[in-house]
Scaffold this motif. Structure first.
Motif, short mmCIF file in Angstrom:
data_model
loop_
_atom_site.label_atom_id
_atom_site.label_comp_id
_atom_site.label_asym_id
_atom_site.label_seq_id
_atom_site.Cartn_x
_atom_site.Cartn_y
_atom_site.Cartn_z
N GLN A 1 2.31 14.27 -17.62
CA GLN A 1 2.01 13.15 -18.51
C GLN A 1 2.13 13.64 -19.96
OE1 GLN A 1 1.32 10.05 -17.43
NE2 GLN A 1 1.71 10.82 -15.37
N TRP B 1 3.87 1.58 -1.44
CA TRP B 1 4.38 1.76 -2.80
C TRP B 1 3.27 2.15 -3.76
CZ3 TRP B 1 9.07 2.97 -3.64
CH2 TRP B 1 10.07 2.52 -2.80
N ALA B 2 2.08 1.65 -3.58
CA ALA B 2 0.95 2.05 -4.42
C ALA B 2 0.61 3.52 -4.21
CB ALA B 2 -0.26 1.17 -4.13
N PHE B 3 0.63 3.95 -2.94
CA PHE B 3 0.36 5.35 -2.63
C PHE B 3 1.44 6.25 -3.25
CE2 PHE B 3 1.16 8.98 0.21
CZ PHE B 3 -0.05 9.64 0.06
N TRP C 1 3.28 5.57 -5.91
CA TRP C 1 3.10 5.54 -7.35
C TRP C 1 1.97 6.48 -7.79
CZ3 TRP C 1 -0.92 3.68 -10.50
CH2 TRP C 1 -0.61 3.62 -11.86
N VAL C 2 0.85 6.48 -7.07
CA VAL C 2 -0.27 7.37 -7.39
C VAL C 2 0.14 8.83 -7.19
CG1 VAL C 2 -2.57 8.08 -6.62
CG2 VAL C 2 -2.05 5.66 -6.94
N LEU C 3 0.84 9.10 -6.12
CA LEU C 3 1.28 10.47 -5.85
C LEU C 3 2.24 10.97 -6.93
CD1 LEU C 3 1.07 12.75 -3.77
CD2 LEU C 3 3.08 11.80 -2.65
N SER D 1 2.43 9.87 -10.04
CA SER D 1 1.72 10.02 -11.31
C SER D 1 0.89 11.30 -11.34
CB SER D 1 0.83 8.80 -11.58
OG SER D 1 -0.22 8.75 -10.63
N LEU D 2 0.46 11.78 -10.17
CA LEU D 2 -0.26 13.04 -10.11
C LEU D 2 0.68 14.24 -10.25
CD1 LEU D 2 -2.84 12.35 -7.26
CD2 LEU D 2 -3.29 12.54 -9.70
N SER E 1 0.83 -1.20 0.00
CA SER E 1 0.00 0.00 0.00
C SER E 1 0.87 1.26 0.00
CB SER E 1 -0.96 -0.01 1.18
OG SER E 1 -0.24 -0.01 2.40
#
Length: 137
Positions: free
Chosen positions: A27, A14-16, A18-20, A22-23, A12
């Motif tokens: 892009q 590392w997922a958090f 990754w999401v942070l 990507s924001l 969780s």
């Protein structure tokens, strides 16, 4: 059972992260958006006024200096009574002078006279047009 909770927290975290990221990170635009952007720029370019950049005053000064130098050389060759290949030198100097006059006329915005061929008449006309616009050499 503790290892499952530790694994869950690890994943969780590392997922958090990754999401942070990507924001936060930019892009690349999609193909559709890139195509739309290039089409819009092309369309705007058709309606946009094309401004003519002002000539650089140092280019103008450099050109006036070169014109004055060539005019002096032409006068010197014409004044010398006996000089080797006088006609050839005069033709070469006058051709260079005519080219510089053409460049100066383009820089000053003098409209080109299509009916005048290279020669004394065109040279006189271009010199008068440039003098009327404040050029001196």
């Amino acid at each position: 059972m503790e290892w499952v909770a530790f694994l869950f927290l690890f994943v969780s975290f590392w997922a958090f992260l990754w999401v942070l990221l990507s924001l936060v990170l930019p892009q690349p635009p999609s193909r559709w958006r890139q195509g739309l952007q290039t089409s819009a720029e092309r369309l705007a370019g058709r309606f946009r006024r094309r401004t003519v950049p002002e000539p650089d005053p140092f280019d103008t000064l450099r050109l006036q200096t070169r014109l004055g130098d060539l005019a002096g050389k032409i006068r010197r060759v014409e004044a010398t009574p006996r000089i080797y290949a006088k006609a050839h030198r005069l033709m070469a100097l006058e051709a260079a002078y005519d080219d510089l006059l053409d460049e100066a006329c383009r820089l000053a915005g003098v409209p080109a006279e299509a009916d005048l061929k290279r020669g004394d008449e065109k040279r006189w006309h271009e010199e008068q047009e440039l003098a009327s616009r404040g050029w001196s050499w």
